[in-house]
Design an enzyme around this catalytic site. Structure first.
Site, mmCIF file in Angstrom:
data_model
loop_
_atom_site.group_PDB
_atom_site.id
_atom_site.type_symbol
_atom_site.label_atom_id
_atom_site.label_comp_id
_atom_site.label_asym_id
_atom_site.label_seq_id
_atom_site.Cartn_x
_atom_site.Cartn_y
_atom_site.Cartn_z
ATOM 1 N N ASN A 1 0.835 -1.184 0.042
ATOM 2 C CA ASN A 1 -0.214 -0.072 -0.080
ATOM 3 C C ASN A 1 0.889 1.375 -0.144
ATOM 4 O O ASN A 1 0.551 2.381 0.647
ATOM 5 C CB ASN A 1 -0.972 0.005 1.323
ATOM 6 C CG ASN A 1 -2.191 -0.886 1.125
ATOM 7 O OD1 ASN A 1 -1.942 -1.807 0.173
ATOM 8 N ND2 ASN A 1 -3.105 -0.771 1.973
ATOM 9 N N ARG B 1 -4.114 -14.050 -1.388
ATOM 10 C CA ARG B 1 -5.376 -14.130 -0.556
ATOM 11 C C ARG B 1 -6.331 -15.236 -1.282
ATOM 12 O O ARG B 1 -6.196 -15.375 -2.529
ATOM 13 C CB ARG B 1 -5.810 -12.686 -0.336
ATOM 14 C CG ARG B 1 -5.108 -11.992 0.676
ATOM 15 C CD ARG B 1 -5.521 -10.615 1.013
ATOM 16 N NE ARG B 1 -5.593 -9.553 -0.206
ATOM 17 C CZ ARG B 1 -5.561 -8.555 -0.428
ATOM 18 N NH1 ARG B 1 -6.190 -7.983 0.780
ATOM 19 N NH2 ARG B 1 -5.418 -7.895 -1.483
#
Length: 397
Positions: A142, A274
Protein backbone atom coordinates in the site's frame (compact mmCIF):
# COMPACT_ATOMS: atom_id res chain seq x y z
CA UNK A 1 27.02 -13.87 8.28
CA UNK A 2 28.11 -12.14 11.49
CA UNK A 3 26.13 -9.23 12.85
CA UNK A 4 27.51 -6.51 15.11
CA UNK A 5 26.72 -6.37 18.78
CA UNK A 6 24.42 -3.38 19.06
CA UNK A 7 24.32 -0.88 21.96
CA UNK A 8 20.97 -0.17 23.59
CA UNK A 9 20.57 3.15 21.78
CA UNK A 10 20.78 1.34 18.44
CA UNK A 11 17.76 -0.66 19.57
CA UNK A 12 15.81 2.54 20.15
CA UNK A 13 14.47 4.83 17.49
CA UNK A 14 17.40 5.89 15.27
CA UNK A 15 16.37 9.54 15.08
CA UNK A 16 17.08 10.01 18.80
CA UNK A 17 20.59 10.33 20.25
CA UNK A 18 21.49 9.06 23.69
CA UNK A 19 24.75 10.77 24.64
CA UNK A 20 24.69 9.34 28.15
CA UNK A 21 25.40 5.89 26.71
CA UNK A 22 28.09 7.14 24.39
CA UNK A 23 26.03 6.67 21.21
CA UNK A 24 26.09 8.95 18.22
CA UNK A 25 24.44 9.28 14.85
CA UNK A 26 27.08 6.93 13.44
CA UNK A 27 25.78 4.05 15.57
CA UNK A 28 23.41 2.91 12.83
CA UNK A 29 22.95 -0.87 12.67
CA UNK A 30 22.24 -0.70 8.93
CA UNK A 31 25.75 0.60 8.26
CA UNK A 32 27.16 -2.82 9.08
CA UNK A 33 24.89 -4.64 6.62
CA UNK A 34 25.26 -5.25 2.89
CA UNK A 35 22.76 -6.77 0.43
CA UNK A 36 22.77 -10.54 0.97
CA UNK A 37 24.40 -12.81 -1.61
CA UNK A 38 22.56 -15.99 -0.64
CA UNK A 39 19.10 -16.80 0.68
CA UNK A 40 20.70 -18.17 3.85
CA UNK A 41 22.33 -14.80 4.53
CA UNK A 42 19.14 -13.00 3.58
CA UNK A 43 16.95 -14.93 6.00
CA UNK A 44 19.49 -14.50 8.79
CA UNK A 45 19.54 -10.75 8.22
CA UNK A 46 15.74 -10.69 8.16
CA UNK A 47 15.57 -12.39 11.53
CA UNK A 48 18.17 -10.02 12.98
CA UNK A 49 16.25 -6.95 11.86
CA UNK A 50 12.95 -8.36 13.09
CA UNK A 51 14.44 -8.78 16.54
CA UNK A 52 15.90 -5.29 16.32
CA UNK A 53 12.49 -3.74 15.69
CA UNK A 54 10.86 -5.75 18.45
CA UNK A 55 13.58 -4.95 20.97
CA UNK A 56 13.29 -1.22 20.24
CA UNK A 57 9.63 -1.04 21.22
CA UNK A 58 10.20 -3.16 24.35
CA UNK A 59 13.15 -1.00 25.41
CA UNK A 60 11.14 2.18 24.88
CA UNK A 61 8.16 0.83 26.82
CA UNK A 62 10.41 -0.20 29.70
CA UNK A 63 12.11 3.21 29.76
CA UNK A 64 8.68 4.87 29.82
CA UNK A 65 7.51 2.65 32.68
CA UNK A 66 4.91 0.87 30.55
CA UNK A 67 3.92 -2.75 31.08
CA UNK A 68 3.07 -3.24 27.41
CA UNK A 69 3.31 -1.36 24.14
CA UNK A 70 0.08 -0.01 22.64
CA UNK A 71 -0.76 0.12 18.95
CA UNK A 72 -0.96 3.46 17.13
CA UNK A 73 -4.22 4.63 15.57
CA UNK A 74 -5.18 3.31 12.16
CA UNK A 75 -5.56 5.43 9.03
CA UNK A 76 -6.63 4.32 5.57
CA UNK A 77 -3.53 5.96 4.17
CA UNK A 78 -1.11 7.66 6.53
CA UNK A 79 -3.11 10.48 8.08
CA UNK A 80 -1.67 13.25 5.88
CA UNK A 81 -1.61 14.46 2.27
CA UNK A 82 1.13 12.17 1.01
CA UNK A 83 1.34 13.61 -2.49
CA UNK A 84 1.83 17.17 -1.26
CA UNK A 85 4.31 16.20 1.45
CA UNK A 86 6.37 14.11 -0.97
CA UNK A 87 6.62 16.57 -3.85
CA UNK A 88 5.78 20.13 -2.76
CA UNK A 89 8.93 21.86 -1.51
CA UNK A 90 7.00 24.96 -0.44
CA UNK A 91 4.58 22.91 1.65
CA UNK A 92 7.26 20.86 3.41
CA UNK A 93 8.85 24.16 4.53
CA UNK A 94 5.66 25.22 6.33
CA UNK A 95 5.07 24.38 9.98
CA UNK A 96 2.50 21.75 8.92
CA UNK A 97 4.92 20.21 6.44
CA UNK A 98 7.78 20.12 8.94
CA UNK A 99 5.50 18.50 11.48
CA UNK A 100 4.75 15.65 9.06
CA UNK A 101 8.48 15.09 8.54
CA UNK A 102 9.03 15.12 12.31
CA UNK A 103 6.19 12.64 12.79
CA UNK A 104 7.68 10.26 10.23
CA UNK A 105 10.99 10.28 12.07
CA UNK A 106 9.21 8.79 15.07
CA UNK A 107 7.53 6.07 12.98
CA UNK A 108 10.63 4.91 11.09
CA UNK A 109 11.62 1.49 12.41
CA UNK A 110 15.19 0.71 13.46
CA UNK A 111 15.30 -1.55 10.38
CA UNK A 112 14.67 1.56 8.27
CA UNK A 113 11.10 1.35 6.92
CA UNK A 114 7.54 2.36 7.74
CA UNK A 115 4.24 0.55 8.23
CA UNK A 116 0.85 0.81 6.49
CA UNK A 117 -2.66 1.80 7.64
CA UNK A 118 -1.14 3.80 10.48
CA UNK A 119 -1.95 7.39 11.41
CA UNK A 120 1.30 9.30 11.02
CA UNK A 121 -0.42 12.67 11.14
CA UNK A 122 0.67 12.72 14.79
CA UNK A 123 4.02 11.71 16.35
CA UNK A 124 4.49 8.23 17.79
CA UNK A 125 4.83 8.32 21.60
CA UNK A 126 7.76 6.33 23.03
CA UNK A 127 6.78 2.72 23.67
CA UNK A 128 3.97 2.70 21.10
CA UNK A 129 4.40 0.19 18.29
CA UNK A 130 5.59 1.33 14.86
CA UNK A 131 2.47 0.14 13.02
CA UNK A 132 -1.15 -0.81 13.59
CA UNK A 133 -0.89 -4.27 11.97
CA UNK A 134 1.81 -6.60 13.27
CA UNK A 135 2.33 -8.42 9.96
CA UNK A 136 3.25 -5.13 8.24
CA UNK A 137 5.92 -3.63 10.50
CA UNK A 138 7.54 -2.35 8.34
CA UNK A 139 6.29 -3.05 4.83
CA UNK A 140 6.21 -1.96 1.18
CA UNK A 141 2.50 -2.77 0.83
CA UNK A 142 0.00 0.00 0.00
CA UNK A 143 2.90 2.34 -0.87
CA UNK A 144 4.26 2.21 2.68
CA UNK A 145 7.97 3.10 2.97
CA UNK A 146 8.10 4.39 -0.63
CA UNK A 147 5.72 7.22 0.32
CA UNK A 148 7.65 8.13 3.46
CA UNK A 149 10.95 7.90 1.61
CA UNK A 150 9.88 10.60 -0.85
CA UNK A 151 8.56 12.79 1.98
CA UNK A 152 11.89 12.61 3.77
CA UNK A 153 13.80 13.15 0.50
CA UNK A 154 11.68 16.25 -0.12
CA UNK A 155 12.35 17.49 3.40
CA UNK A 156 16.07 16.82 2.97
CA UNK A 157 16.50 18.66 -0.34
CA UNK A 158 14.09 21.48 0.53
CA UNK A 159 15.21 22.16 4.09
CA UNK A 160 18.76 20.79 4.09
CA UNK A 161 18.50 19.42 7.63
CA UNK A 162 20.64 16.39 8.40
CA UNK A 163 18.04 14.39 10.30
CA UNK A 164 15.75 14.29 7.26
CA UNK A 165 18.61 13.40 4.93
CA UNK A 166 19.73 10.67 7.31
CA UNK A 167 16.20 9.27 7.48
CA UNK A 168 15.85 9.09 3.69
CA UNK A 169 19.31 7.54 3.40
CA UNK A 170 18.44 4.92 6.00
CA UNK A 171 15.25 4.10 4.12
CA UNK A 172 17.22 3.61 0.91
CA UNK A 173 19.63 1.30 2.75
CA UNK A 174 16.63 -0.65 4.02
CA UNK A 175 15.19 -0.97 0.52
CA UNK A 176 18.49 -2.24 -0.85
CA UNK A 177 19.07 -4.86 1.86
CA UNK A 178 15.41 -5.97 1.62
CA UNK A 179 15.97 -7.03 -1.99
CA UNK A 180 16.24 -10.77 -2.51
CA UNK A 181 19.61 -11.96 -3.92
CA UNK A 182 17.76 -12.81 -7.16
CA UNK A 183 16.55 -9.23 -7.58
CA UNK A 184 12.95 -9.34 -6.30
CA UNK A 185 11.36 -7.79 -3.25
CA UNK A 186 8.89 -9.29 -0.77
CA UNK A 187 5.75 -7.48 0.27
CA UNK A 188 7.07 -7.11 3.80
CA UNK A 189 10.59 -7.10 5.24
CA UNK A 190 11.69 -8.42 7.68
CA UNK A 191 9.99 -11.53 6.36
CA UNK A 192 6.75 -12.57 8.02
CA UNK A 193 5.90 -15.79 6.17
CA UNK A 194 3.07 -16.79 3.82
CA UNK A 195 2.23 -14.66 0.81
CA UNK A 196 4.04 -11.69 2.41
CA UNK A 197 7.31 -13.34 1.35
CA UNK A 198 6.43 -13.64 -2.34
CA UNK A 199 7.98 -11.36 -4.93
CA UNK A 200 5.18 -8.83 -5.00
CA UNK A 201 4.01 -6.76 -7.93
CA UNK A 202 0.57 -6.39 -6.31
CA UNK A 203 -0.34 -2.85 -5.23
CA UNK A 204 2.70 -1.54 -7.17
CA UNK A 205 5.12 -2.80 -4.49
CA UNK A 206 8.02 -3.51 -6.82
CA UNK A 207 7.24 -0.67 -9.22
CA UNK A 208 7.37 1.89 -6.41
CA UNK A 209 10.67 0.45 -5.17
CA UNK A 210 12.14 0.34 -8.67
CA UNK A 211 11.29 4.02 -9.06
CA UNK A 212 13.33 4.84 -5.96
CA UNK A 213 16.25 2.58 -6.84
CA UNK A 214 16.41 3.89 -10.41
CA UNK A 215 16.34 7.48 -9.16
CA UNK A 216 19.25 6.77 -6.82
CA UNK A 217 21.16 4.80 -9.44
CA UNK A 218 20.75 7.41 -12.20
CA UNK A 219 21.59 10.51 -10.18
CA UNK A 220 18.12 12.03 -9.85
CA UNK A 221 18.66 15.58 -8.52
CA UNK A 222 16.00 14.98 -5.87
CA UNK A 223 18.40 12.45 -4.35
CA UNK A 224 21.61 14.49 -4.48
CA UNK A 225 22.17 13.66 -0.80
CA UNK A 226 22.70 9.94 -1.49
CA UNK A 227 26.36 8.95 -0.88
CA UNK A 228 28.31 7.63 -3.84
CA UNK A 229 28.79 4.20 -2.25
CA UNK A 230 25.03 3.83 -1.82
CA UNK A 231 24.47 5.06 -5.36
CA UNK A 232 26.69 2.24 -6.63
CA UNK A 233 24.68 -0.25 -4.60
CA UNK A 234 21.54 1.13 -6.20
CA UNK A 235 23.04 0.65 -9.66
CA UNK A 236 23.75 -3.01 -8.90
CA UNK A 237 20.29 -3.37 -7.35
CA UNK A 238 18.62 -1.95 -10.46
CA UNK A 239 20.42 -4.35 -12.79
CA UNK A 240 19.49 -7.38 -10.67
CA UNK A 241 15.91 -6.16 -10.46
CA UNK A 242 15.59 -5.72 -14.22
CA UNK A 243 16.91 -9.24 -14.78
CA UNK A 244 14.33 -10.49 -12.28
CA UNK A 245 11.58 -8.59 -14.10
CA UNK A 246 12.50 -10.27 -17.38
CA UNK A 247 12.72 -13.68 -15.70
CA UNK A 248 9.28 -13.40 -14.08
CA UNK A 249 7.44 -12.36 -17.24
CA UNK A 250 5.15 -15.31 -17.85
CA UNK A 251 5.48 -17.24 -21.10
CA UNK A 252 2.65 -19.34 -22.52
CA UNK A 253 3.51 -21.70 -25.37
CA UNK A 254 6.76 -19.85 -25.87
CA UNK A 255 5.18 -16.41 -26.14
CA UNK A 256 5.65 -13.62 -23.56
CA UNK A 257 2.54 -12.38 -21.76
CA UNK A 258 2.58 -10.17 -18.66
CA UNK A 259 3.26 -10.73 -14.94
CA UNK A 260 1.46 -12.23 -11.98
CA UNK A 261 0.52 -10.22 -8.90
CA UNK A 262 2.90 -12.41 -6.89
CA UNK A 263 5.71 -14.78 -7.84
CA UNK A 264 7.47 -17.43 -5.79
CA UNK A 265 10.61 -15.98 -4.26
CA UNK A 266 12.87 -18.69 -5.66
CA UNK A 267 11.12 -20.48 -8.55
CA UNK A 268 9.63 -17.24 -9.98
CA UNK A 269 6.35 -19.07 -10.72
CA UNK A 270 3.11 -17.03 -10.39
CA UNK A 271 1.40 -17.87 -7.10
CA UNK A 272 -1.87 -17.14 -5.32
CA UNK A 273 -2.07 -14.81 -2.33
CA UNK A 274 -5.33 -14.19 -0.49
CA UNK A 275 -8.26 -16.51 -1.17
CA UNK A 276 -9.69 -14.18 -3.80
CA UNK A 277 -6.32 -13.55 -5.49
CA UNK A 278 -5.55 -16.63 -7.63
CA UNK A 279 -2.31 -17.45 -9.40
CA UNK A 280 -3.01 -15.51 -12.58
CA UNK A 281 -1.81 -12.82 -14.95
CA UNK A 282 -2.37 -9.41 -13.34
CA UNK A 283 -3.14 -6.58 -15.77
CA UNK A 284 -3.10 -3.48 -13.55
CA UNK A 285 0.18 -4.31 -11.83
CA UNK A 286 1.75 -5.33 -15.15
CA UNK A 287 0.68 -2.05 -16.72
CA UNK A 288 2.27 -0.06 -13.89
CA UNK A 289 5.45 -2.08 -14.30
CA UNK A 290 5.60 -1.53 -18.06
CA UNK A 291 5.05 2.20 -17.60
CA UNK A 292 8.10 2.23 -15.33
CA UNK A 293 10.17 0.20 -17.79
CA UNK A 294 9.23 2.61 -20.58
CA UNK A 295 10.43 5.52 -18.42
CA UNK A 296 14.01 4.20 -18.44
CA UNK A 297 16.06 6.26 -20.88
CA UNK A 298 18.66 3.54 -21.32
CA UNK A 299 17.19 0.07 -21.14
CA UNK A 300 18.70 -3.29 -22.09
CA UNK A 301 17.44 -5.05 -25.20
CA UNK A 302 15.86 -7.76 -23.06
CA UNK A 303 13.77 -5.13 -21.27
CA UNK A 304 12.60 -3.65 -24.56
CA UNK A 305 11.64 -7.18 -25.61
CA UNK A 306 9.64 -7.56 -22.38
CA UNK A 307 7.85 -4.25 -23.08
CA UNK A 308 7.02 -5.27 -26.64
CA UNK A 309 5.71 -8.66 -25.50
CA UNK A 310 3.47 -7.11 -22.86
CA UNK A 311 2.17 -4.53 -25.34
CA UNK A 312 1.20 -7.26 -27.79
CA UNK A 313 -0.61 -9.16 -25.03
CA UNK A 314 -2.51 -6.04 -23.91
CA UNK A 315 -3.63 -5.35 -27.46
CA UNK A 316 -4.81 -8.93 -27.92
CA UNK A 317 -6.90 -8.99 -24.72
CA UNK A 318 -8.53 -5.56 -24.68
CA UNK A 319 -12.29 -5.38 -24.15
CA UNK A 320 -13.94 -2.66 -26.23
CA UNK A 321 -17.41 -1.17 -26.05
CA UNK A 322 -18.00 -1.83 -22.36
CA UNK A 323 -17.74 0.27 -19.23
CA UNK A 324 -17.17 -1.08 -15.71
CA UNK A 325 -19.54 0.71 -13.38
CA UNK A 326 -18.70 1.15 -9.67
CA UNK A 327 -20.97 4.09 -8.88
CA UNK A 328 -22.74 2.81 -5.79
CA UNK A 329 -24.74 0.13 -7.52
CA UNK A 330 -23.60 -3.46 -7.75
CA UNK A 331 -20.50 -3.26 -10.01
CA UNK A 332 -21.23 -4.47 -13.50
CA UNK A 333 -20.27 -4.20 -17.15
CA UNK A 334 -22.49 -1.99 -19.30
CA UNK A 335 -22.39 -1.30 -23.05
CA UNK A 336 -20.94 2.07 -24.04
CA UNK A 337 -19.55 2.78 -27.49
CA UNK A 338 -17.18 5.58 -26.45
CA UNK A 339 -15.76 3.71 -23.44
CA UNK A 340 -12.01 3.31 -23.09
CA UNK A 341 -10.82 -0.28 -23.50
CA UNK A 342 -11.00 -2.50 -20.43
CA UNK A 343 -9.10 -5.50 -19.13
CA UNK A 344 -10.09 -7.91 -16.39
CA UNK A 345 -7.92 -7.64 -13.29
CA UNK A 346 -6.82 -11.28 -13.60
CA UNK A 347 -6.47 -13.72 -16.49
CA UNK A 348 -6.14 -17.48 -16.34
CA UNK A 349 -2.57 -18.33 -17.33
CA UNK A 350 -3.25 -21.25 -19.63
CA UNK A 351 -6.67 -20.31 -21.02
CA UNK A 352 -5.93 -16.56 -21.22
CA UNK A 353 -9.49 -15.67 -20.16
CA UNK A 354 -10.70 -13.46 -17.28
CA UNK A 355 -10.88 -15.10 -13.86
CA UNK A 356 -12.39 -13.91 -10.59
CA UNK A 357 -11.75 -15.06 -7.02
CA UNK A 358 -13.82 -15.17 -3.86
CA UNK A 359 -13.22 -15.78 -0.18
CA UNK A 360 -14.03 -19.47 -0.65
CA UNK A 361 -10.76 -19.82 -2.58
CA UNK A 362 -12.51 -20.93 -5.76
CA UNK A 363 -11.87 -19.50 -9.23
CA UNK A 364 -14.80 -18.27 -11.30
CA UNK A 365 -14.98 -17.23 -14.95
CA UNK A 366 -17.90 -14.82 -14.58
CA UNK A 367 -17.80 -11.86 -12.19
CA UNK A 368 -21.56 -12.27 -11.58
CA UNK A 369 -20.87 -15.63 -9.92
CA UNK A 370 -18.82 -14.28 -7.02
CA UNK A 371 -20.28 -12.92 -3.79
CA UNK A 372 -21.69 -9.42 -3.58
CA UNK A 373 -19.13 -8.56 -0.92
CA UNK A 374 -16.24 -9.36 -3.27
CA UNK A 375 -17.89 -7.69 -6.25
CA UNK A 376 -18.11 -4.48 -4.23
CA UNK A 377 -14.82 -4.84 -2.41
CA UNK A 378 -12.39 -5.40 -5.28
CA UNK A 379 -11.68 -3.74 -8.64
CA UNK A 380 -12.21 -6.61 -11.10
CA UNK A 381 -11.67 -4.55 -14.25
CA UNK A 382 -9.13 -1.85 -15.09
CA UNK A 383 -8.25 0.69 -17.79
CA UNK A 384 -4.61 0.92 -16.69
CA UNK A 385 -3.13 -0.95 -19.70
CA UNK A 386 -4.66 1.71 -21.97
CA UNK A 387 -2.10 4.18 -20.57
CA UNK A 388 0.64 1.80 -21.73
CA UNK A 389 -0.85 1.53 -25.23
CA UNK A 390 -1.19 5.30 -25.61
CA UNK A 391 2.33 6.01 -24.32
CA UNK A 392 3.83 3.25 -26.48
CA UNK A 393 2.15 4.65 -29.58
CA UNK A 394 3.27 8.18 -28.75
CA UNK A 395 6.88 7.04 -28.38
CA UNK A 396 6.70 5.40 -31.81
CA UNK A 397 5.40 8.51 -33.57
Amino acid sequence: MKFPQLPLCALLFPGLLFSASGCSAEADPLDALQPARTMLEYRAMSEQLYRLDQAAVKAEAKAAGLDDSAKPKKAQRFGFDAKKAASDSAFIATSAGRQIAENLLTFQTPSGGWSKRTDMGVPRPPGVQFGSEKSYVPTFDNLATSTQFWVMANACTSLGEARYCDSATRALKYILIAQYPNGGWPQTFPLRGGYHDYITYNDTVITSLLTIVAAAANGDPRLSFVPQALRKQAQDSLQRALQMVAATQVEVQGKPTIWGAQHHAESFAPVAARAFEPAALATSESADLVLFLMSLEQRPAYIQKAIDGALTWFEQHRIDGLRYRRDGKLPSLAPREDANPLWARFYDINGQRPVFGDRDGKVYFDVDEISEERRRGYAWYTEQPYKVIKQYRKARE
